[in-house]
Design a protein around this motif. Sequence first.
Motif, PDB file in Angstrom:
ATOM      1  N   LEU A  83       0.865  -1.174   0.000  1.00 52.04           N
ATOM      2  CA  LEU A  83       0.000   0.000   0.000  1.00 52.04           C
ATOM      3  C   LEU A  83       0.902   1.224   0.000  1.00 52.04           C
ATOM      4  CD1 LEU A  83      -3.005   0.882   0.135  1.00 52.04           C
ATOM      5  CD2 LEU A  83      -2.638   1.200   2.600  1.00 52.04           C
ATOM      6  N   GLN A  84       0.947   1.913  -1.133  1.00 61.96           N
ATOM      7  CA  GLN A  84       1.696   3.165  -1.240  1.00 61.96           C
ATOM      8  C   GLN A  84       0.769   4.287  -0.809  1.00 61.96           C
ATOM      9  OE1 GLN A  84       4.979   3.794  -2.129  1.00 61.96           O
ATOM     10  NE2 GLN A  84       4.495   5.903  -1.534  1.00 61.96           N
ATOM     11  N   MET A  85       1.202   5.031   0.208  1.00 64.27           N
ATOM     12  CA  MET A  85       0.368   6.091   0.766  1.00 64.27           C
ATOM     13  C   MET A  85       1.079   7.423   0.581  1.00 64.27           C
ATOM     14  SD  MET A  85      -0.947   4.223   4.249  1.00 64.27           S
ATOM     15  CE  MET A  85       0.650   4.317   5.045  1.00 64.27           C
ATOM     16  N   ASN A  86       0.467   8.305  -0.193  1.00 59.20           N
ATOM     17  CA  ASN A  86       1.012   9.627  -0.462  1.00 59.20           C
ATOM     18  C   ASN A  86       0.094  10.706   0.104  1.00 59.20           C
ATOM     19  OD1 ASN A  86       3.108   8.403  -1.968  1.00 59.20           O
ATOM     20  ND2 ASN A  86       1.873   8.482  -3.837  1.00 59.20           N
ATOM     21  N   SER A  87       0.615  11.898   0.203  1.00 57.61           N
ATOM     22  CA  SER A  87      -0.161  13.046   0.693  1.00 57.61           C
ATOM     23  C   SER A  87      -0.892  12.699   1.989  1.00 57.61           C
ATOM     24  CB  SER A  87      -1.168  13.497  -0.383  1.00 57.61           C
ATOM     25  OG  SER A  87      -0.512  13.830  -1.583  1.00 57.61           O
ATOM     26  N   LEU A  88      -0.163  12.138   2.916  1.00 55.71           N
ATOM     27  CA  LEU A  88      -0.778  11.667   4.155  1.00 55.71           C
ATOM     28  C   LEU A  88      -1.301  12.823   4.991  1.00 55.71           C
ATOM     29  CD1 LEU A  88       1.710   8.805   4.892  1.00 55.71           C
ATOM     30  CD2 LEU A  88      -0.768   8.544   4.811  1.00 55.71           C
ATOM     31  N   LYS A  89      -2.407  12.536   5.675  1.00 53.08           N
ATOM     32  CA  LYS A  89      -3.080  13.521   6.508  1.00 53.08           C
ATOM     33  C   LYS A  89      -3.144  13.006   7.946  1.00 53.08           C
ATOM     34  CE  LYS A  89      -6.199  14.547   2.642  1.00 53.08           C
ATOM     35  NZ  LYS A  89      -7.626  14.613   2.208  1.00 53.08           N
ATOM     36  N   PRO A  90      -3.291  13.901   8.911  1.00 51.21           N
ATOM     37  CA  PRO A  90      -3.403  13.438  10.304  1.00 51.21           C
ATOM     38  C   PRO A  90      -4.536  12.414  10.487  1.00 51.21           C
ATOM     39  CG  PRO A  90      -2.976  15.776  10.262  1.00 51.21           C
ATOM     40  CD  PRO A  90      -3.178  15.363   8.834  1.00 51.21           C
ATOM     41  N   GLU A  91      -5.600  12.551   9.743  1.00 53.08           N
ATOM     42  CA  GLU A  91      -6.720  11.611   9.875  1.00 53.08           C
ATOM     43  C   GLU A  91      -6.418  10.224   9.307  1.00 53.08           C
ATOM     44  OE1 GLU A  91      -6.808  14.699   8.542  1.00 53.08           O
ATOM     45  OE2 GLU A  91      -8.196  14.777   6.828  1.00 53.08           O
ATOM     46  N   ASP A  92      -5.271  10.063   8.666  1.00 56.76           N
ATOM     47  CA  ASP A  92      -4.845   8.730   8.228  1.00 56.76           C
ATOM     48  C   ASP A  92      -4.167   7.955   9.365  1.00 56.76           C
ATOM     49  OD1 ASP A  92      -3.862  10.245   5.141  1.00 56.76           O
ATOM     50  OD2 ASP A  92      -5.654   9.014   5.489  1.00 56.76           O
ATOM     51  N   THR A  93      -3.937   8.603  10.485  1.00 57.62           N
ATOM     52  CA  THR A  93      -3.331   7.932  11.629  1.00 57.62           C
ATOM     53  C   THR A  93      -4.198   6.768  12.077  1.00 57.62           C
ATOM     54  OG1 THR A  93      -2.203   9.924  12.396  1.00 57.62           O
ATOM     55  CG2 THR A  93      -2.627   8.212  14.040  1.00 57.62           C
ATOM     56  N   ALA A  94      -3.595   5.580  12.122  1.00 57.58           N
ATOM     57  CA  ALA A  94      -4.342   4.368  12.449  1.00 57.58           C
ATOM     58  C   ALA A  94      -3.376   3.188  12.492  1.00 57.58           C
ATOM     59  CB  ALA A  94      -5.420   4.099  11.396  1.00 57.58           C
ATOM     60  N   VAL A  95      -3.890   2.069  12.961  1.00 56.21           N
ATOM     61  CA  VAL A  95      -3.194   0.798  12.763  1.00 56.21           C
ATOM     62  C   VAL A  95      -3.720   0.207  11.466  1.00 56.21           C
ATOM     63  CG1 VAL A  95      -2.702  -1.487  13.678  1.00 56.21           C
ATOM     64  CG2 VAL A  95      -2.942   0.448  15.243  1.00 56.21           C
ATOM     65  N   TYR A  96      -2.802  -0.175  10.593  1.00 55.97           N
ATOM     66  CA  TYR A  96      -3.153  -0.698   9.280  1.00 55.97           C
ATOM     67  C   TYR A  96      -2.964  -2.215   9.272  1.00 55.97           C
ATOM     68  CZ  TYR A  96      -3.610   3.957   7.366  1.00 55.97           C
ATOM     69  OH  TYR A  96      -4.041   5.247   7.100  1.00 55.97           O
ATOM     70  N   TYR A  97      -3.980  -2.910   8.739  1.00 56.39           N
ATOM     71  CA  TYR A  97      -3.997  -4.363   8.743  1.00 56.39           C
ATOM     72  C   TYR A  97      -4.136  -4.913   7.328  1.00 56.39           C
ATOM     73  CZ  TYR A  97      -5.143  -3.884  13.721  1.00 56.39           C
ATOM     74  OH  TYR A  97      -5.138  -3.567  15.058  1.00 56.39           O
ATOM     75  N   CYS A  98      -3.403  -5.957   7.080  1.00 54.50           N
ATOM     76  CA  CYS A  98      -3.541  -6.748   5.854  1.00 54.50           C
ATOM     77  C   CYS A  98      -4.593  -7.825   6.108  1.00 54.50           C
ATOM     78  CB  CYS A  98      -2.174  -7.362   5.551  1.00 54.50           C
ATOM     79  SG  CYS A  98      -2.060  -8.349   4.082  1.00 54.50           S
ATOM     80  N   HIS A  99      -5.370  -8.163   5.101  1.00 53.26           N
ATOM     81  CA  HIS A  99      -6.468  -9.131   5.282  1.00 53.26           C
ATOM     82  C   HIS A  99      -6.657  -9.950   4.020  1.00 53.26           C
ATOM     83  CE1 HIS A  99     -10.766 -10.152   4.568  1.00 53.26           C
ATOM     84  NE2 HIS A  99     -10.704 -10.564   5.830  1.00 53.26           N
ATOM     85  N   THR A 100      -7.037 -11.199   4.220  1.00 55.24           N
ATOM     86  CA  THR A 100      -7.536 -12.020   3.137  1.00 55.24           C
ATOM     87  C   THR A 100      -8.561 -12.992   3.708  1.00 55.24           C
ATOM     88  OG1 THR A 100      -6.922 -13.332   1.191  1.00 55.24           O
ATOM     89  CG2 THR A 100      -5.852 -13.913   3.284  1.00 55.24           C
TER      90      THR A 100
END
Length: 114
Positions: free
Chosen positions: A80-97
């Motif tokens: 997951l390429q994340m650009n132009s990050l914002k404070p509201e993107d703050t989180a724990v990110y999880y991979c799922h299948t």
Amino acid sequence: QVQLVESGGGLVQPGGSLRLSCEASGFVFWRYPMDWFRQSPGKQRELIASIDIGGGTNYVESVKGRFTISRDDAKNTVSLQMNSLKPEDTAVYYCHTKTRFDSWGQGTQVTVSS
């Protein structure tokens, strides 16, 4: 058994970029769609990006144009390429299948702050 291991999180300033990776094992990777979810404190876990076995992608509106999901079937990884990050993107990110069951990684923390 299915294992998903995320990496690449960290602290970044607003407007910055991060690239998350998820290494998968224990199943035939190329046969299954893969997703990225995120969960902020006090909020439900939300689906933000998906990629199907043909490479087709979907995104939640809040990340469209800023985040890009991709997969490398030779390496059993989804990124997951994340650009132009914002404070509201703050989180724990999880991979799922979902094979026979829903499977999750342990999560990686992304903090966007100045």
